[in-house]
Design a protein around this motif. Sequence first.
Motif, mmCIF file in Angstrom:
data_model
loop_
_atom_site.group_PDB
_atom_site.id
_atom_site.type_symbol
_atom_site.label_atom_id
_atom_site.label_comp_id
_atom_site.label_asym_id
_atom_site.label_seq_id
_atom_site.Cartn_x
_atom_site.Cartn_y
_atom_site.Cartn_z
ATOM 1 N N GLY A 50 0.812 -1.214 0.000
ATOM 2 C CA GLY A 50 0.000 0.000 0.000
ATOM 3 C C GLY A 50 0.844 1.262 0.000
ATOM 4 N N ALA A 51 2.018 1.210 0.650
ATOM 5 C CA ALA A 51 2.898 2.381 0.667
ATOM 6 C C ALA A 51 3.410 2.698 -0.738
ATOM 7 C CB ALA A 51 4.058 2.137 1.624
ATOM 8 N N ASP A 52 3.756 1.641 -1.489
ATOM 9 C CA ASP A 52 4.213 1.856 -2.871
ATOM 10 C C ASP A 52 3.091 2.405 -3.748
ATOM 11 O OD1 ASP A 52 6.562 0.802 -1.967
ATOM 12 O OD2 ASP A 52 6.329 -1.137 -2.963
ATOM 13 N N GLY A 53 1.903 1.843 -3.603
ATOM 14 C CA GLY A 53 0.780 2.322 -4.397
ATOM 15 C C GLY A 53 0.419 3.760 -4.084
ATOM 16 N N THR A 54 0.474 4.123 -2.818
ATOM 17 C CA THR A 54 0.177 5.508 -2.433
ATOM 18 C C THR A 54 1.193 6.461 -3.028
ATOM 19 O OG1 THR A 54 -0.804 4.729 -0.368
ATOM 20 C CG2 THR A 54 -0.182 7.050 -0.483
ATOM 21 N N PHE A 55 2.457 6.083 -2.987
ATOM 22 C CA PHE A 55 3.505 6.928 -3.555
ATOM 23 C C PHE A 55 3.288 7.108 -5.058
ATOM 24 C CE2 PHE A 55 7.640 8.121 -5.132
ATOM 25 C CZ PHE A 55 8.191 8.889 -4.124
ATOM 26 N N ALA A 56 2.947 6.023 -5.751
ATOM 27 C CA ALA A 56 2.739 6.109 -7.197
ATOM 28 C C ALA A 56 1.540 6.988 -7.541
ATOM 29 C CB ALA A 56 2.557 4.712 -7.785
ATOM 30 N N LEU A 57 0.451 6.840 -6.801
ATOM 31 C CA LEU A 57 -0.744 7.638 -7.083
ATOM 32 C C LEU A 57 -0.494 9.128 -6.845
ATOM 33 C CD1 LEU A 57 -3.573 5.369 -5.621
ATOM 34 C CD2 LEU A 57 -3.023 5.778 -8.032
ATOM 35 N N ILE A 58 0.192 9.446 -5.768
ATOM 36 C CA ILE A 58 0.508 10.858 -5.510
ATOM 37 C C ILE A 58 1.414 11.400 -6.615
ATOM 38 C CG2 ILE A 58 1.581 12.472 -3.906
ATOM 39 C CD1 ILE A 58 0.828 10.591 -1.637
ATOM 40 N N GLY A 59 2.386 10.582 -7.039
ATOM 41 C CA GLY A 59 3.276 11.012 -8.114
ATOM 42 C C GLY A 59 2.533 11.257 -9.421
ATOM 43 N N LEU A 60 1.588 10.380 -9.747
ATOM 44 C CA LEU A 60 0.810 10.570 -10.970
ATOM 45 C C LEU A 60 -0.032 11.847 -10.900
ATOM 46 C CD1 LEU A 60 -0.381 6.915 -11.684
ATOM 47 C CD2 LEU A 60 1.347 8.211 -12.924
ATOM 48 N N GLY A 61 -0.650 12.076 -9.739
ATOM 49 C CA GLY A 61 -1.436 13.300 -9.595
ATOM 50 C C GLY A 61 -0.590 14.557 -9.717
ATOM 51 N N LEU A 62 0.572 14.533 -9.078
ATOM 52 C CA LEU A 62 1.469 15.686 -9.206
ATOM 53 C C LEU A 62 1.981 15.850 -10.631
ATOM 54 C CD1 LEU A 62 3.634 15.548 -5.946
ATOM 55 C CD2 LEU A 62 1.913 17.249 -6.569
ATOM 56 N N GLY A 63 2.173 14.726 -11.328
ATOM 57 C CA GLY A 63 2.631 14.806 -12.711
ATOM 58 C C GLY A 63 1.612 15.483 -13.611
ATOM 59 N N VAL A 64 0.333 15.152 -13.430
ATOM 60 C CA VAL A 64 -0.714 15.797 -14.232
ATOM 61 C C VAL A 64 -0.752 17.296 -13.949
ATOM 62 C CG1 VAL A 64 -3.200 15.920 -14.607
ATOM 63 C CG2 VAL A 64 -2.091 13.698 -14.414
ATOM 64 N N GLY A 67 2.507 18.985 -15.464
ATOM 65 C CA GLY A 67 2.466 19.134 -16.916
ATOM 66 C C GLY A 67 1.497 20.217 -17.358
ATOM 67 N N LEU A 68 0.324 20.281 -16.711
ATOM 68 C CA LEU A 68 -0.659 21.304 -17.058
ATOM 69 C C LEU A 68 -0.157 22.700 -16.705
ATOM 70 C CD1 LEU A 68 -3.489 22.143 -17.985
ATOM 71 C CD2 LEU A 68 -4.306 21.634 -15.673
ATOM 72 N N THR A 69 0.446 22.843 -15.540
ATOM 73 C CA THR A 69 0.928 24.154 -15.101
ATOM 74 C C THR A 69 2.052 24.659 -15.996
ATOM 75 O OG1 THR A 69 0.340 23.598 -12.816
ATOM 76 C CG2 THR A 69 1.869 25.426 -13.150
ATOM 77 N N LEU A 134 9.372 5.918 -8.390
ATOM 78 C CA LEU A 134 10.001 7.245 -8.425
ATOM 79 C C LEU A 134 9.821 7.928 -9.776
ATOM 80 C CD1 LEU A 134 13.361 6.376 -6.610
ATOM 81 C CD2 LEU A 134 11.471 7.713 -5.666
ATOM 82 N N LEU A 135 9.549 7.141 -10.811
ATOM 83 C CA LEU A 135 9.383 7.697 -12.154
ATOM 84 C C LEU A 135 7.945 8.125 -12.443
ATOM 85 C CD1 LEU A 135 11.518 5.105 -14.173
ATOM 86 C CD2 LEU A 135 12.209 7.379 -13.380
ATOM 87 N N ALA A 136 7.029 7.864 -11.527
ATOM 88 C CA ALA A 136 5.625 8.196 -11.797
ATOM 89 C C ALA A 136 5.444 9.693 -12.023
ATOM 90 C CB ALA A 136 4.750 7.716 -10.633
ATOM 91 N N TRP A 137 6.037 10.507 -11.191
ATOM 92 C CA TRP A 137 5.882 11.960 -11.321
ATOM 93 C C TRP A 137 6.490 12.499 -12.616
ATOM 94 C CZ3 TRP A 137 7.873 15.891 -7.053
ATOM 95 C CH2 TRP A 137 7.417 17.185 -7.378
ATOM 96 N N PRO A 138 7.778 12.235 -12.920
ATOM 97 C CA PRO A 138 8.336 12.801 -14.165
ATOM 98 C C PRO A 138 7.680 12.259 -15.431
ATOM 99 C CG PRO A 138 9.900 11.309 -13.121
ATOM 100 C CD PRO A 138 8.816 11.539 -12.128
ATOM 101 N N LEU A 139 7.349 10.972 -15.455
ATOM 102 C CA LEU A 139 6.731 10.421 -16.657
ATOM 103 C C LEU A 139 5.341 11.004 -16.896
ATOM 104 C CD1 LEU A 139 7.747 6.642 -16.533
ATOM 105 C CD2 LEU A 139 8.675 8.459 -17.961
ATOM 106 N N ALA A 140 4.556 11.125 -15.835
ATOM 107 C CA ALA A 140 3.220 11.700 -16.000
ATOM 108 C C ALA A 140 3.297 13.164 -16.423
ATOM 109 C CB ALA A 140 2.438 11.563 -14.692
ATOM 110 N N ALA A 141 4.234 13.911 -15.856
ATOM 111 C CA ALA A 141 4.379 15.325 -16.219
ATOM 112 C C ALA A 141 4.760 15.479 -17.688
ATOM 113 C CB ALA A 141 5.434 15.984 -15.327
ATOM 114 N N CYS A 142 5.725 14.698 -18.155
ATOM 115 C CA CYS A 142 6.150 14.798 -19.558
ATOM 116 C C CYS A 142 5.047 14.353 -20.508
ATOM 117 C CB CYS A 142 7.408 13.959 -19.780
ATOM 118 S SG CYS A 142 8.878 14.597 -18.941
#
Length: 221
Positions: A50-64, A67-69, A134-142
């Motif tokens: 669950g800790a890994d999944g939470t980290f990934a979900l937060i990273g994806l949300g921040l990535g969106v 990228g939009l900002t 760790l790549l969830a945030w940069p990949l989602a942003a790009c």
Amino acid sequence: MRRGVLLALALVVLGLAFGALWLWLAPRVPLVADGKAVYLKDSEGEQPIGADGTFALIGLGLGVLTGLTVFLWRRAGGATLVLGMAAGALLGSVVAWRLGVWLGPTQDVVAHAKEVGKNVTFDAPLKLAAKGTLLAWPLAACAVHLLLTAAFGPRDPSPYGPDGVPAWTAPSDAPKRRPDPAPAGGATGSGDTAPEGTGGPGRDGRDGPGAPAPYAPPPAG
């Protein structure tokens, strides 16, 4: 270049908030000690992943959001801006991971178990087992930035005209063609018959019926 560096620094700072949010939302893994060893209280629980999944979900949300900002900030984009965004998001994820682990329960499980005593439940250290998150945030942003740029970014002028044919313009130093002069006498055709009343020969080379009579001197008085 300057904008890319500033963006990367801003995302690294944002990683501090990311780490605090992960620490707050990540599920706790309960442990218990019997004086000889430390065990998972719920061996079939899903808290460790669950800790890994939470980290990934937060990273994806921040990535969106990132990228939009960035797209709204600089619609023209640019390689340095995208590289700064990707590098800053990756470093921000690392900062979030280390901050969450540092602020979470202690890493010395044995000392913690001796401190709380036998058969007392306590929380396991916060860990990120799947480092790929760790790549969830940069990949989602790009990805979001690329899609927005492709759909709503500025367009270069098309070399084709409205009918799909490449537009062509004459060189500026090309000589201009002058119109052909009008025929003398206002004639518009090139026929071989003379107009009536002009005295010209007909089609057979003889005088036509409409030709005027030849000039004769007046009779002597």
